[in-house]
Write a protein that holds these residues in place. Structure first.
Motif, short mmCIF file in Angstrom:
data_model
loop_
_atom_site.label_atom_id
_atom_site.label_comp_id
_atom_site.label_asym_id
_atom_site.label_seq_id
_atom_site.Cartn_x
_atom_site.Cartn_y
_atom_site.Cartn_z
N TYR A 33 -7.40 -4.16 15.82
CA TYR A 33 -7.30 -2.73 16.03
C TYR A 33 -8.46 -2.03 15.33
CZ TYR A 33 -2.45 -4.17 16.89
OH TYR A 33 -1.33 -4.79 17.37
N TYR A 35 -9.51 1.89 14.00
CA TYR A 35 -9.01 3.23 13.72
C TYR A 35 -10.14 4.07 13.16
CZ TYR A 35 -4.05 2.21 14.38
OH TYR A 35 -2.83 1.90 14.91
N GLN A 37 -10.82 7.60 10.72
CA GLN A 37 -10.20 8.53 9.79
C GLN A 37 -11.23 9.57 9.35
OE1 GLN A 37 -8.90 7.07 5.88
NE2 GLN A 37 -7.08 8.37 6.01
N GLY A 40 -9.59 13.55 4.62
CA GLY A 40 -8.35 14.30 4.42
C GLY A 40 -7.41 14.30 5.60
N LYS A 41 -7.71 13.49 6.58
CA LYS A 41 -6.91 13.48 7.81
C LYS A 41 -6.23 12.13 8.02
CE LYS A 41 -8.04 17.64 9.07
NZ LYS A 41 -7.03 18.72 9.10
N SER A 42 -5.42 12.10 9.05
CA SER A 42 -4.70 10.89 9.40
C SER A 42 -5.61 9.87 10.08
CB SER A 42 -3.56 11.26 10.35
OG SER A 42 -2.87 10.14 10.78
N LEU A 43 -5.14 8.66 10.22
CA LEU A 43 -5.86 7.64 10.99
C LEU A 43 -5.55 7.81 12.46
CD1 LEU A 43 -5.36 6.22 8.07
CD2 LEU A 43 -6.18 4.19 9.28
N SER A 45 -5.92 6.08 16.23
CA SER A 45 -6.18 4.82 16.93
C SER A 45 -7.34 4.98 17.91
CB SER A 45 -4.93 4.38 17.68
OG SER A 45 -5.18 3.21 18.40
N VAL A 48 -7.33 -1.06 20.83
CA VAL A 48 -6.49 -2.21 20.57
C VAL A 48 -7.05 -3.35 21.40
CG1 VAL A 48 -4.16 -3.17 20.66
CG2 VAL A 48 -4.49 -0.74 20.20
N PHE A 88 -11.98 1.96 10.39
CA PHE A 88 -11.26 0.81 9.87
C PHE A 88 -10.96 -0.17 11.01
CE2 PHE A 88 -10.17 2.15 5.60
CZ PHE A 88 -10.20 3.53 5.66
N LEU A 101 -0.29 -5.61 9.48
CA LEU A 101 -1.71 -5.69 9.75
C LEU A 101 -2.47 -5.82 8.44
CD1 LEU A 101 -2.15 -2.87 12.42
CD2 LEU A 101 -1.75 -5.30 12.78
N TRP A 103 -5.93 -4.93 6.69
CA TRP A 103 -6.94 -3.91 6.93
C TRP A 103 -8.26 -4.20 6.23
CZ3 TRP A 103 -5.99 0.64 9.83
CH2 TRP A 103 -4.69 0.74 10.32
N GLY A 104 -9.35 -3.86 6.88
CA GLY A 104 -10.63 -3.84 6.22
C GLY A 104 -10.72 -2.62 5.30
N ALA A 105 -11.75 -2.61 4.48
CA ALA A 105 -11.92 -1.52 3.50
C ALA A 105 -12.47 -0.26 4.13
CB ALA A 105 -12.82 -1.98 2.36
N TYR B 35 2.41 2.80 4.16
CA TYR B 35 1.22 2.16 3.64
C TYR B 35 0.73 2.97 2.45
CZ TYR B 35 0.50 -0.68 7.89
OH TYR B 35 0.63 -1.58 8.92
N GLN B 41 -10.49 2.41 -0.32
CA GLN B 41 -9.90 1.11 0.03
C GLN B 41 -9.26 1.16 1.41
OE1 GLN B 41 -10.15 -1.63 -2.07
NE2 GLN B 41 -11.49 -0.26 -3.22
N GLY B 42 -8.98 -0.03 1.91
CA GLY B 42 -8.21 -0.13 3.14
C GLY B 42 -6.75 0.14 2.85
N LEU B 43 -5.94 -0.07 3.86
CA LEU B 43 -4.52 0.22 3.74
C LEU B 43 -3.76 -0.98 3.20
CD1 LEU B 43 -5.52 2.47 5.67
CD2 LEU B 43 -3.27 2.37 6.72
N THR B 103 0.65 1.28 19.93
CA THR B 103 -0.19 2.05 19.03
C THR B 103 0.63 2.53 17.85
OG1 THR B 103 -1.64 2.75 20.81
CG2 THR B 103 -1.67 4.07 18.80
N PHE B 106 -0.19 7.55 12.75
CA PHE B 106 -0.12 7.85 11.33
C PHE B 106 0.09 9.33 11.07
CE2 PHE B 106 -1.29 4.00 9.03
CZ PHE B 106 -1.75 3.19 10.04
N GLY B 107 0.80 9.62 9.99
CA GLY B 107 0.84 10.97 9.46
C GLY B 107 -0.40 11.24 8.64
N GLU B 108 -0.51 12.46 8.14
CA GLU B 108 -1.70 12.83 7.38
C GLU B 108 -1.61 12.41 5.91
OE1 GLU B 108 -3.57 16.38 10.09
OE2 GLU B 108 -3.02 16.82 8.00
N TRP B 111 -0.71 12.92 -0.74
CA TRP B 111 -1.67 12.60 -1.78
C TRP B 111 -0.97 12.72 -3.12
CZ3 TRP B 111 -7.25 12.28 -0.84
CH2 TRP B 111 -7.57 12.29 0.52
#
Lengths: 113, 115
Positions: A33, A35, A37, A40-43, A45, A48, A88, A101, A103-105, B35, B41-43, B103, B106-108, B111
């Protein structure tokens, strides 16, 4: 240990240029996958990829998967400023679910006007 | 709403206090995930809920962390006796189910800063 490695981790480039982000993983998998980002926001998609040789394209982004090499690439064509974000990749090591999953950094991409 | 909703969006708490983070998934999504994302960093997977099945808690980092999902919808992640290393963004996500190819939305994020 299952690892997903992205490179580069940081990329600054000019608009109009092409570049590729690489995602290597250490386990057998044919589920990957991508993604995006924004700060300050969501990921969000992007792609896939579900089989060896899968290629998907959306606008200036194209993703591919080589399961034999355990490598996915995200290619950016003629970059524009709006593509600045962190990208990501994530691998499904179980191949039958998507809740663990790996995840990469992330690759932070800055595209300068 | 149309997307995954999380609250609070920002939380600053003192070390040792308990915090609760809430997630409202997309309506109809049976799978819900938590997550954690640390700076740069990643998740990191924390916990997964699927319908009425027992949750997969294998990612929870310590027994100070717990989560529940009521009525197959809203979920709450609780961190007891917070520590500074708990500071991170806590992301909730949902999907139609666990099958590969669904799919994950994700939420935002919430923090969390522990001072």
């Amino acid at each position: 240990e299952l690892k997903v490695e992205q490179n580069p981790l940081f990329l600054s480039m000019q608009e109009g240029k092409n570049y590729t982000i690489y995602c290597n993983y250490s386990t057998t998998s044919d589920r990957l996958y991508w993604y995006r980002q924004d700060p300050g926001k969501s990921l969000e998609s992007l792609f896939v990829l579900l089989s060896n040789g899968a290629v998907k394209q959306e606008g200036r982004l194209m993703a591919s998967l080589d399961t034999k090499a355990r490598l996915s690439t995200l290619h950016i064509t003629a970059a524009v400023h709006d593509l600045s974000a962190t990208y990501f990749c994530a691998v499904d090591p179980l191949m039958d679910s998507n809740y663990q999953l790996i995840w990469g950094a992330g690759t932070k991409l800055i595209i300068k006007p | 709403g149309a997307g995954v909703s999380q609250s609070p969006s920002n939380k600053v708490t003192e070390k040792g206090k308990d915090v609760e983070l809430r997630c409202d998934p997309i309506s109809g999504h049976t799978a819900l995930y938590w997550y954690r994302q640390s700076l740069g960093q990643g998740l990191e997977f924390l916990i997964y809920f699927q319908g009425n099945s027992a949750p997969d808690k294998s990612g929870l980092p310590s027994d100070r962390f717990s989560a529940e999902r009521t009525g197959g919808s809203v979920s709450t992640l609780t961190i007891q006796r917070t520590q500074q290393e708990d500071s991170a963004v806590y992301l909730c996500a949902s999907s139609l189910g666990p099958s590969t190819g669904n799919t994950i939305y994700f939420g935002e994020g919430s923090w969390l800063t522990v001072v």
